[in-house]
Design an enzyme around this catalytic site. Structure first.
Site, PDB file in Angstrom:
ATOM      1  N   GLU A 103       0.865  -1.186   0.000  1.00  0.00           N
ATOM      2  CA  GLU A 103       0.000   0.000   0.000  1.00  0.00           C
ATOM      3  C   GLU A 103       0.895   1.227   0.000  1.00  0.00           C
ATOM      4  O   GLU A 103       1.918   1.234   0.674  1.00  0.00           O
ATOM      5  CB  GLU A 103      -0.881   0.079   1.251  1.00  0.00           C
ATOM      6  CG  GLU A 103      -2.163  -0.693   1.162  1.00  0.00           C
ATOM      7  CD  GLU A 103      -2.031  -1.998   1.928  1.00  0.00           C
ATOM      8  OE1 GLU A 103      -1.152  -2.063   2.806  1.00  0.00           O
ATOM      9  OE2 GLU A 103      -2.773  -2.941   1.626  1.00  0.00           O
ATOM     10  N   TYR A 115       7.508   1.536  -8.139  1.00  0.00           N
ATOM     11  CA  TYR A 115       6.784   0.265  -8.174  1.00  0.00           C
ATOM     12  C   TYR A 115       6.314  -0.062  -9.595  1.00  0.00           C
ATOM     13  O   TYR A 115       6.398  -1.204 -10.045  1.00  0.00           O
ATOM     14  CB  TYR A 115       5.570   0.306  -7.226  1.00  0.00           C
ATOM     15  CG  TYR A 115       5.940   0.562  -5.771  1.00  0.00           C
ATOM     16  CD1 TYR A 115       7.053  -0.036  -5.190  1.00  0.00           C
ATOM     17  CD2 TYR A 115       5.171   1.401  -4.972  1.00  0.00           C
ATOM     18  CE1 TYR A 115       7.394   0.201  -3.863  1.00  0.00           C
ATOM     19  CE2 TYR A 115       5.492   1.633  -3.644  1.00  0.00           C
ATOM     20  CZ  TYR A 115       6.607   1.036  -3.093  1.00  0.00           C
ATOM     21  OH  TYR A 115       6.940   1.267  -1.777  1.00  0.00           O
TER      22      TYR A 115
HETATM   23  N1  COA Z   1      10.145  11.157  -9.299  1.00  0.00           N
HETATM   24  C1  COA Z   1       9.734  10.329 -10.289  1.00  0.00           C
HETATM   25  N2  COA Z   1      10.097   9.024 -10.406  1.00  0.00           N
HETATM   26  C2  COA Z   1      10.904   8.531  -9.436  1.00  0.00           C
HETATM   27  C3  COA Z   1      11.374   9.336  -8.366  1.00  0.00           C
HETATM   28  C4  COA Z   1      10.972  10.684  -8.331  1.00  0.00           C
HETATM   29  N3  COA Z   1      11.380  11.526  -7.347  1.00  0.00           N
HETATM   30  N4  COA Z   1      12.149   8.569  -7.563  1.00  0.00           N
HETATM   31  C5  COA Z   1      12.164   7.342  -8.108  1.00  0.00           C
HETATM   32  N5  COA Z   1      11.415   7.307  -9.227  1.00  0.00           N
HETATM   33  C6  COA Z   1      11.145   6.146 -10.090  1.00  0.00           C
HETATM   34  C7  COA Z   1      11.779   6.313 -11.449  1.00  0.00           C
HETATM   35  O1  COA Z   1      11.006   5.545 -12.368  1.00  0.00           O
HETATM   36  C8  COA Z   1      13.131   5.686 -11.242  1.00  0.00           C
HETATM   37  O2  COA Z   1      13.712   5.217 -12.440  1.00  0.00           O
HETATM   38  P1  COA Z   1      14.624   6.233 -13.314  1.00  0.00           P
HETATM   39  O3  COA Z   1      15.652   6.802 -12.365  1.00  0.00           O
HETATM   40  O4  COA Z   1      15.185   5.338 -14.365  1.00  0.00           O
HETATM   41  O5  COA Z   1      13.694   7.296 -13.817  1.00  0.00           O
HETATM   42  C9  COA Z   1      12.785   4.507 -10.374  1.00  0.00           C
HETATM   43  O6  COA Z   1      11.752   4.980  -9.514  1.00  0.00           O
HETATM   44  C10 COA Z   1      13.931   3.959  -9.578  1.00  0.00           C
HETATM   45  O7  COA Z   1      14.483   5.025  -8.801  1.00  0.00           O
HETATM   46  P2  COA Z   1      15.574   4.774  -7.687  1.00  0.00           P
HETATM   47  O8  COA Z   1      16.697   5.729  -7.887  1.00  0.00           O
HETATM   48  O9  COA Z   1      15.919   3.319  -7.613  1.00  0.00           O
HETATM   49  O10 COA Z   1      14.733   5.165  -6.377  1.00  0.00           O
HETATM   50  P3  COA Z   1      15.316   5.833  -5.046  1.00  0.00           P
HETATM   51  O11 COA Z   1      16.606   5.192  -4.658  1.00  0.00           O
HETATM   52  O12 COA Z   1      15.317   7.301  -5.209  1.00  0.00           O
HETATM   53  O13 COA Z   1      14.219   5.390  -3.977  1.00  0.00           O
HETATM   54  C11 COA Z   1      12.139   5.730  -2.785  1.00  0.00           C
HETATM   55  C12 COA Z   1      12.824   5.615  -4.181  1.00  0.00           C
HETATM   56  C13 COA Z   1      10.626   5.772  -2.993  1.00  0.00           C
HETATM   57  C14 COA Z   1      12.505   4.511  -1.946  1.00  0.00           C
HETATM   58  C15 COA Z   1      12.648   7.044  -2.106  1.00  0.00           C
HETATM   59  O14 COA Z   1      12.128   8.141  -2.805  1.00  0.00           O
HETATM   60  C16 COA Z   1      12.285   7.168  -0.631  1.00  0.00           C
HETATM   61  O15 COA Z   1      13.008   6.674   0.242  1.00  0.00           O
HETATM   62  N6  COA Z   1      11.159   7.850  -0.320  1.00  0.00           N
HETATM   63  C17 COA Z   1      10.748   8.032   1.100  1.00  0.00           C
HETATM   64  C18 COA Z   1      10.210   6.771   1.713  1.00  0.00           C
HETATM   65  C19 COA Z   1       8.991   6.262   0.966  1.00  0.00           C
HETATM   66  O16 COA Z   1       8.105   7.033   0.612  1.00  0.00           O
HETATM   67  N7  COA Z   1       8.922   4.942   0.749  1.00  0.00           N
HETATM   68  C20 COA Z   1       7.850   4.304   0.005  1.00  0.00           C
HETATM   69  C21 COA Z   1       6.628   4.064   0.813  1.00  0.00           C
HETATM   70  S1  COA Z   1       6.717   2.622   1.826  1.00  0.00           S
END
Ligand code: COA
Length: 143
Positions: A103, A115
């Site tokens: 979720e 995701y």
């Molecule tokens: N805006 C749009 N797309 C995004 C994004 C952003 N800010 N961050 C990640 N993505 C998507 C993109 O499709 C990306 O692929 P691309 O770089 O080729 O475009 C893909 O996700 C993979 O990104 P990645 O670099 O592996 O993600 P991340 O290391 O930045 O981690 C989260 C993503 C969600 C874990 C991070 O933003 C986070 O820790 N957020 C706070 C905690 C949270 O909300 N967790 C999820 C709920 S449980």
């Protein structure tokens, strides 16, 4: 950078990441209680002893549920989230899971994009699922 499975001795480190990354962070007791479950799966990514991100969830029979995934602010958009998500999926698949559920807040565009990139599909919206009244979006991936 190393990816490794976590255990109870990591709760202090994980609590720090929780505080940095979530509006309603899990505390040490919540993490300890999660680690006491036999079906709990948790991985951390580290560099030079510093935790950069973590993922956790549960897996029982054919169904896994992703509970948390977080990457420290300055390390985002470098593929770490994908690495963590892939590690979780591989592990639960090895344990027999055929589907992964999660979720997510409807406003959490970065997480939803991550995701979707890894093949999750949007499902039902659950009204007022979160403590601040925000709706939750169910997502699912068949393995
Ligand atoms: N805006 C749009 N797309 C995004 C994004 C952003 N800010 N961050 C990640 N993505 C998507 C993109 O499709 C990306 O692929 P691309 O770089 O080729 O475009 C893909 O996700 C993979 O990104 P990645 O670099 O592996 O993600 P991340 O290391 O930045 O981690 C989260 C993503 C969600 C874990 C991070 O933003 C986070 O820790 N957020 C706070 C905690 C949270 O909300 N967790 C999820 C709920 S449980």
């Amino acid at each position: 950078m190393i990816l490794r499975a976590c255990n109870e001795t990591d709760v202090k480190t994980l609590t720090k990441l929780e505080k940095e990354c979530f509006p309603t962070p899990w505390n040490e007791n919540m993490l300890l209680s999660a680690f006491s479950r036999i079906d709990f799966v948790c991985f951390v990514l580290e560099e030079a002893g510093k935790a950069l991100g973590y993922v956790c969830g549960t897996t029982l029979f054919e169904t896994a549920e992703l509970a948390r995934i977080a990457v420290a602010g300055s390390w985002r958009r470098k593929g770490l989230g994908e690495k963590l998500l892939d590690a979780f999926i591989s592990c639960v698949q090895e344990r027999g899971a055929q589907q992964v559920f999660l979720e997510v807040r409807v406003s959490n565009a970065p997480a939803i994009a991550l995701y979707e990139k890894r093949g999750f599909e949007k499902g039902r919206v659950r009204a007022k699922y979160y403590e601040n009244g925000e709706n939750g979006l169910e997502m699912k991936k068949l393995l």
